[in-house]
Motif scaffolding. Structure first.
Motif, PDB file in Angstrom:
ATOM      1  N   SER A 134      -4.315   7.479  -0.150  1.00  0.00           N
ATOM      2  CA  SER A 134      -3.923   6.107   0.161  1.00  0.00           C
ATOM      3  C   SER A 134      -4.346   5.252  -1.016  1.00  0.00           C
ATOM      4  N   HIS A 182       0.985   5.446   0.698  1.00  0.00           N
ATOM      5  CA  HIS A 182       0.366   6.591   1.367  1.00  0.00           C
ATOM      6  C   HIS A 182       1.196   7.828   1.061  1.00  0.00           C
ATOM      7  N   LYS A 223       0.828  -1.207   0.000  1.00  0.00           N
ATOM      8  CA  LYS A 223       0.000   0.000   0.000  1.00  0.00           C
ATOM      9  C   LYS A 223       0.861   1.257   0.000  1.00  0.00           C
TER      10      LYS A 223
END
Length: 70
Positions: free
Chosen positions: A65, A47, A45
């Motif tokens: 995000s 961010h 992920k």
């Protein structure tokens, strides 16, 4: 001394190094067995925050995000 005649194979394939690196990382993550695969996918992920500037001053940042697409 290295020769400049040969280009890296990822460049010859028309890729940037970032594209090549992401492709290799996805291949390695997909080869992992559980529970290591789930752990590696959770770290994928991304961010980051974006701030627009107006009159020489930053505005309130927007936090994003995103997860890479397969």
């Amino acid at each position: 001394m290295a020769s400049n005649a040969a280009a890296p194979f990822w460049r010859s394939a028309g890729m940037t190094y970032i594209t090549y690196s992401n492709l290799c990382a996805n291949l390695v993550r997909n080869c992992l067995k559980e529970p290591y695969k789930a752990e590696a996918l959770s770290r994928e992920k991304v961010h980051y925050s974006i701030s627009k500037w107006a009159d020489g001053k930053p505005q309130k940042p927007t936090i994003r995000s995103d997860t890479p697409e397969n």
